[in-house]
Design a protein around this motif. Structure first.
Motif: not given
Length: 198
Positions: A102, A128, A130, A164-167
């Protein structure tokens, strides 16, 4: 209708210009000539905040009466600053270090009002990545050439495939200019984006 003061974006970044264009207000882009190196003992977050203010103040000095926007982004990988790679080798190196981890992208914003008042905001985006092979990373770098992008991954184009993800509290923050915070700071600094917006 309110007559807006002149608006200046203290940046040569095409990404920031493209974002500011979305607001549909007239502005001038002027690069700030400052040293963007981190100071000894400075965290990535502190670097981004300091540089955003310094960029805005540098341009505001020679443009009294204008509203000046400064912004800076620093990627933080476990406390280590990731800046713009500038070369293929460094871009691959950055992305290899980031794979499966991350990364926090700090995007700092500073707006200098015509009276010299500085208003600041900070937007943090957690990305995050991959788990990626060297082959995948090199193929991405060769196609995208993200050499002018902190952390080497452009969410607005092919870099999204590496994530993989974004916040985030603002979808424009990761691209380099958090427009949600910016519209608030502009209104507070005497520049009307939309009537009644505060």
């Amino acid at each position: 209708m309110i007559k807006n003061p002149p608006l200046i974006l203290a940046s040569s970044s095409r990404y920031r210009r493209e974002l500011l264009d979305r607001l549909g207000i007239a502005y001038e882009a002027i690069a700030s000539d400052i040293d963007e190196s981190s100071l000894d003992g400075e965290t990535p977050l502190q670097t981004s905040q300091r540089l955003a203010v310094e960029k805005a103040r540098f341009v505001a000095k020679s443009h009294p009466g204008a509203v000046v926007i400064g912004s800076d982004q620093v990627a933080d990988l476990g406390g280590k600053k990731l800046g713009k790679p500038h070369t293929r080798e460094r871009a691959v190196e950055q992305l290899l270090a980031m794979q499966g981890r991350t990364v926090t992208f700090y995007t700092a914003l500073a707006v200098i009002a015509p009276d010299g008042t500085a208003r600041e905001r900070l937007s943090a985006t957690e990305v995050r990545m991959r788990p990626l092979s060297r082959e995948t990373i090199e193929a991405y770098v060769d196609r995208e050439k993200p050499f002018d992008c902190a952390g080497s991954a452009k969410i607005e184009s092919l870099g999204i495939a590496l994530m993989e993800s974004v916040k985030s509290d603002d979808p424009t923050s990761l691209i380099g200019l958090p427009l949600i915070a910016l519209t608030t700071l502009l209104a507070q600094s005497g520049l009307e984006v939309l009537p009644g917006l505060r």
